[in-house]
Design an enzyme around this catalytic site. Sequence first.
Site, mmCIF file in Angstrom:
data_model
loop_
_atom_site.group_PDB
_atom_site.id
_atom_site.type_symbol
_atom_site.label_atom_id
_atom_site.label_comp_id
_atom_site.label_asym_id
_atom_site.label_seq_id
_atom_site.Cartn_x
_atom_site.Cartn_y
_atom_site.Cartn_z
ATOM 1 N N GLU A 1 -16.566 46.544 33.161
ATOM 2 C CA GLU A 1 -17.992 46.030 33.696
ATOM 3 C C GLU A 1 -19.109 45.972 32.449
ATOM 4 O OE1 GLU A 1 -18.977 49.009 36.528
ATOM 5 O OE2 GLU A 1 -17.300 48.351 37.769
ATOM 6 N N GLU B 1 -9.696 45.015 42.275
ATOM 7 C CA GLU B 1 -10.280 46.393 43.455
ATOM 8 C C GLU B 1 -10.800 45.899 44.600
ATOM 9 O OE1 GLU B 1 -13.501 48.332 41.191
ATOM 10 O OE2 GLU B 1 -12.272 48.627 39.277
HETATM 11 O O1 9MR Z 1 -13.913 54.901 43.706
HETATM 12 C C1 9MR Z 1 -14.616 55.379 42.410
HETATM 13 C C2 9MR Z 1 -15.413 56.761 42.806
HETATM 14 O O2 9MR Z 1 -14.708 57.486 43.362
HETATM 15 C C3 9MR Z 1 -16.062 57.025 41.646
HETATM 16 O O3 9MR Z 1 -16.969 58.317 41.919
HETATM 17 C C4 9MR Z 1 -16.711 56.054 40.782
HETATM 18 C C5 9MR Z 1 -17.777 56.546 39.447
HETATM 19 O O4 9MR Z 1 -16.529 56.976 38.633
HETATM 20 O O5 9MR Z 1 -15.950 55.087 40.615
HETATM 21 C C6 9MR Z 1 -15.328 54.319 41.746
HETATM 22 O O6 9MR Z 1 -14.566 53.222 41.296
HETATM 23 C C7 9MR Z 1 -15.206 52.274 40.802
HETATM 24 C C8 9MR Z 1 -14.432 51.591 39.481
HETATM 25 O O7 9MR Z 1 -14.043 52.763 38.652
HETATM 26 C C9 9MR Z 1 -14.824 50.606 38.921
HETATM 27 N N1 9MR Z 1 -15.362 49.494 39.763
HETATM 28 C C10 9MR Z 1 -16.254 50.013 40.885
HETATM 29 C C11 9MR Z 1 -15.380 50.898 41.552
HETATM 30 C C12 9MR Z 1 -16.143 51.457 43.102
HETATM 31 O O8 9MR Z 1 -17.235 52.059 42.962
#
Ligand code: 9MR
Length: 409
Positions: free
Chosen positions: A207, A325
């Site tokens: 990101e 994702e």
């Molecule tokens: O699903 C993930 C959630 O449990 C975490 O709290 C969050 C922060 O680390 O990240 C979520 O996963 C994200 C991913 O790492 C990057 N793209 C967006 C995903 C969904 O929010």
Amino acid sequence: MSSIGDTFRVKADGRRLGTVQDPGVFAEGAVWFGLEADAGEDERREGWRLTQLTARAESGDSLRVIKAPQLRQEQSDDSLRARAADVGRPFDIGAALAENPLLTDSRYRALAGSQFSMLTPENAFKPQFLHPRRGVYDFRDADLLVRFARANDMKVHAHTLVWHEALPTWMRENDDPEEVRRTMLRHIATVAGHFKGKVAEWDVVNEPMSDDEKSYTNGDRGLRSEQSPWFEAMGEEYIDEAFRAAHRADPKARLFLNEYGVEEEGERWDALYDLVERLKERGVPIDGVGFQNHEYAPGDRIDPETFRSHVRDLAELGIQARVSEMDVPIGEDEEDGQQTQADEMAGKLRVCLEEPNCTSFSTWGFTDRYGSTADTKIYPPRTADSLPWDAALRPKLAYERLLEAFDEA
Ligand code: 9MR
């Protein structure tokens, strides 16, 4: 906490706090204790240490301590991964997986190991968990996911080395640019080094594109700036350095840049494309781009043909693509929502199967039971509805459509 029928009652200090629906936590007759000792990224706290934990059986029942479960799962011909193996070129079907349900929920474990040929660690590889204090690494949860993958012949798409979120507090505290650069490079060398030969791919940079309009006109070339300690310290060059360091640490791993909101047309996609072009010109070892495909709002539903044109643009640069994702909340109208979810997922999978440089398709989790779009900040909590299996682990229409997309390919 007590369990009565299918309901939990929660009490603290003798006060009743409320009840919550039990999604089947005790269905297997086992209780797993889990404790989080990390202070997280929000607060400066010292953390704490657990010195003793006592479990007691009531009224003549007996207690038995269970070790980690069997990781190898039974395979089936009727699965997404069996279809993916028949595509005629290397193609993986994956999901983000979490270590807690993998340990505690045998039905989750069975589906995870039998339906997918690739896993992305949902959280376990993030710096917050792997590198809680400077120089202190904890690979236990991450290694469990790697062992699960190995036991079931699955690839690991590791996520993620460099991101502006999920950082331990100490990583944000420094503002000496040279020190920040050293921290990033050491983290990559140690972590990618630890997993060398055990993971197939890395999201090296996650990101990097900005959500702020200004970044597209002020010379930042669409890159996220103030939120990212890495950009603040090094500018765009942090991306070059991160990929080079990951390649040094694990030369055989395929290296990806992962981003959301770039499936559609617009300045965000244009800026990402230009970035990848510059990276290629500078000889940076980047292999692919992950398109996250979170469709949280109706406006996020992007015509598969638009997505296809971006995959093709990358092919011309010699770059691979993947759906990394995907999740699609079904919203208010249950029947309509199920249909839309199925169409959206199958539409993207179809494009991915048809474009030779698209190498894998992954959803963010696979069951609503543990979906990341659940809302646990409200009471009672609302479970997710965005994934191909429902909260009872029953396949939804989306699962059928994904299978069909493979059959048509
Ligand atoms: O699903 C993930 C959630 O449990 C975490 O709290 C969050 C922060 O680390 O990240 C979520 O996963 C994200 C991913 O790492 C990057 N793209 C967006 C995903 C969904 O929010």
